[in-house]
Design a protein around this motif. Structure first.
Motif, PDB file in Angstrom:
ATOM      1  N   ARG A   1       5.285  14.923  -0.507  1.00 13.64           N
ATOM      2  CA  ARG A   1       4.279  15.555  -1.504  1.00 13.64           C
ATOM      3  C   ARG A   1       2.887  15.173  -1.429  1.00 13.64           C
ATOM      4  NH1 ARG A   1       8.042  14.869  -6.873  1.00 13.64           N
ATOM      5  NH2 ARG A   1       9.731  16.336  -6.035  1.00 13.64           N
ATOM      6  N   GLU A   2       2.671  14.620  -0.300  1.00 16.41           N
ATOM      7  CA  GLU A   2       1.104  14.004   0.103  1.00 16.41           C
ATOM      8  C   GLU A   2       0.169  15.063  -0.165  1.00 16.41           C
ATOM      9  OE1 GLU A   2      -1.351  11.576   3.272  1.00 16.41           O
ATOM     10  OE2 GLU A   2       0.116  12.714   4.251  1.00 16.41           O
ATOM     11  N   ALA A   3       0.197  16.361   0.175  1.00 15.79           N
ATOM     12  CA  ALA A   3      -0.803  17.218   0.292  1.00 15.79           C
ATOM     13  C   ALA A   3      -0.908  17.744  -1.276  1.00 15.79           C
ATOM     14  CB  ALA A   3      -0.452  18.629   1.234  1.00 15.79           C
ATOM     15  N   LEU A   4       0.070  17.962  -2.081  1.00 15.58           N
ATOM     16  CA  LEU A   4      -0.047  18.196  -3.405  1.00 15.58           C
ATOM     17  C   LEU A   4      -0.727  17.184  -4.258  1.00 15.58           C
ATOM     18  CD1 LEU A   4       3.594  19.612  -3.946  1.00 15.58           C
ATOM     19  CD2 LEU A   4       1.493  20.831  -3.976  1.00 15.58           C
TER      20      LEU A   4
ATOM     21  N   ARG B   1       6.819  10.377  -1.229  1.00 11.65           N
ATOM     22  CA  ARG B   1       5.314  10.282  -0.682  1.00 11.65           C
ATOM     23  C   ARG B   1       4.783  11.169   0.476  1.00 11.65           C
ATOM     24  NH1 ARG B   1       1.722   6.168  -2.373  1.00 11.65           N
ATOM     25  NH2 ARG B   1       2.239   4.734  -3.379  1.00 11.65           N
ATOM     26  N   CYS B   2       5.694  11.076   1.750  1.00  9.69           N
ATOM     27  CA  CYS B   2       5.245  12.086   2.628  1.00  9.69           C
ATOM     28  C   CYS B   2       5.560  13.613   2.501  1.00  9.69           C
ATOM     29  CB  CYS B   2       6.434  11.592   3.794  1.00  9.69           C
ATOM     30  SG  CYS B   2       6.116   9.984   4.723  1.00  9.69           S
TER      31      CYS B   2
ATOM     32  N   ARG C   1       0.087  -2.016  -0.974  1.00  2.00           N
ATOM     33  CA  ARG C   1       1.093  -2.504   0.183  1.00  2.00           C
ATOM     34  C   ARG C   1       0.937  -4.005   0.026  1.00  2.00           C
ATOM     35  NH1 ARG C   1       0.978   1.171   5.127  1.00  2.00           N
ATOM     36  NH2 ARG C   1      -0.316   2.801   4.368  1.00  2.00           N
ATOM     37  N   GLU C   2       2.145  -4.646   0.389  1.00  4.47           N
ATOM     38  CA  GLU C   2       2.117  -6.088   0.143  1.00  4.47           C
ATOM     39  C   GLU C   2       1.517  -6.794   1.186  1.00  4.47           C
ATOM     40  OE1 GLU C   2       4.354  -8.408  -1.218  1.00  4.47           O
ATOM     41  OE2 GLU C   2       5.319  -6.831  -2.526  1.00  4.47           O
ATOM     42  N   ALA C   3       1.038  -6.178   2.335  1.00  2.00           N
ATOM     43  CA  ALA C   3       0.193  -6.456   3.668  1.00  2.00           C
ATOM     44  C   ALA C   3      -0.411  -5.171   4.424  1.00  2.00           C
ATOM     45  CB  ALA C   3       0.678  -7.682   4.572  1.00  2.00           C
ATOM     46  N   PRO C   4      -1.472  -5.425   5.090  1.00  2.00           N
ATOM     47  CA  PRO C   4      -1.761  -4.255   5.915  1.00  2.00           C
ATOM     48  C   PRO C   4      -0.791  -3.660   6.885  1.00  2.00           C
ATOM     49  CG  PRO C   4      -3.641  -5.850   5.883  1.00  2.00           C
ATOM     50  CD  PRO C   4      -2.384  -6.361   5.003  1.00  2.00           C
ATOM     51  N   GLY C   5      -0.437  -2.307   6.679  1.00  2.00           N
ATOM     52  CA  GLY C   5       0.509  -1.623   7.846  1.00  2.00           C
ATOM     53  C   GLY C   5       1.721  -2.018   7.160  1.00  2.00           C
ATOM     54  N   GLU C   6       2.213  -2.453   6.189  1.00  2.00           N
ATOM     55  CA  GLU C   6       3.502  -2.248   5.540  1.00  2.00           C
ATOM     56  C   GLU C   6       3.834  -1.066   4.658  1.00  2.00           C
ATOM     57  OE1 GLU C   6       4.775  -6.134   3.613  1.00  2.00           O
ATOM     58  OE2 GLU C   6       4.399  -7.227   5.588  1.00  2.00           O
ATOM     59  N   ALA C   7       5.141  -1.081   4.365  1.00  2.00           N
ATOM     60  CA  ALA C   7       5.224   0.048   3.497  1.00  2.00           C
ATOM     61  C   ALA C   7       4.492   0.039   2.160  1.00  2.00           C
ATOM     62  CB  ALA C   7       6.730   0.287   3.342  1.00  2.00           C
ATOM     63  N   PHE C   8       4.107   1.015   1.337  1.00  2.00           N
ATOM     64  CA  PHE C   8       3.760   1.161   0.132  1.00  2.00           C
ATOM     65  C   PHE C   8       4.718   0.584  -0.845  1.00  2.00           C
ATOM     66  CE2 PHE C   8       1.026   4.573   2.244  1.00  2.00           C
ATOM     67  CZ  PHE C   8      -0.071   4.191   1.701  1.00  2.00           C
ATOM     68  N   VAL C   9       4.268  -0.133  -1.813  1.00  2.00           N
ATOM     69  CA  VAL C   9       5.077  -0.757  -2.822  1.00  2.00           C
ATOM     70  C   VAL C   9       4.572   0.051  -4.274  1.00  2.00           C
ATOM     71  CG1 VAL C   9       5.611  -2.872  -1.787  1.00  2.00           C
ATOM     72  CG2 VAL C   9       3.512  -2.906  -3.255  1.00  2.00           C
ATOM     73  N   GLY C  10       3.794   0.536  -4.237  1.00  2.00           N
ATOM     74  CA  GLY C  10       3.315   1.339  -5.837  1.00  2.00           C
ATOM     75  C   GLY C  10       1.836   1.850  -5.366  1.00  2.00           C
ATOM     76  N   GLY C  11       0.954   2.173  -6.409  1.00  5.50           N
ATOM     77  CA  GLY C  11      -0.365   2.746  -6.172  1.00  5.50           C
ATOM     78  C   GLY C  11      -0.853   2.104  -7.622  1.00  5.50           C
TER      79      GLY C  11
END
Length: 69
Positions: free
Chosen positions: A21-24, A18-19, A43-53
């Motif tokens: 390729r973010e701009a692409l 994710r980091c 995310r599971e909760a605000p501020g936590e790591a992404f788990v999907g999209g």
């Protein structure tokens, strides 16, 4: 036109991708803004790591949705 909802599940280590390729990724979403109507990380909760999209697509066919994905 049909609407499709797409869920993406992140695999371990996906945050690095994710980091990297973010701009692409953001440029791709912008190029297809007429078809990818909403997009965001999950995310599971605000501020936590992404788990999907999640994307909400508005496209002419399932085949077009698959092509965008």
């Amino acid at each position: 036109m049909a609407r499709w909802v797409v869920f993406f599940d992140d695999e371990p280590g996906m945050m690095d991708v994710r980091c990297e390729r973010e701009a692409l990724h953001l440029a791709y979403l912008e190029r297809h803004v007429d078809e990818i109507r909403m997009a965001g990380g999950l995310r599971e909760a605000p501020g936590e790591a992404f788990v999907g999209g999640l994307w909400v697509l508005e496209v002419v066919s399932r085949e077009r949705a698959v092509t965008l994905i």
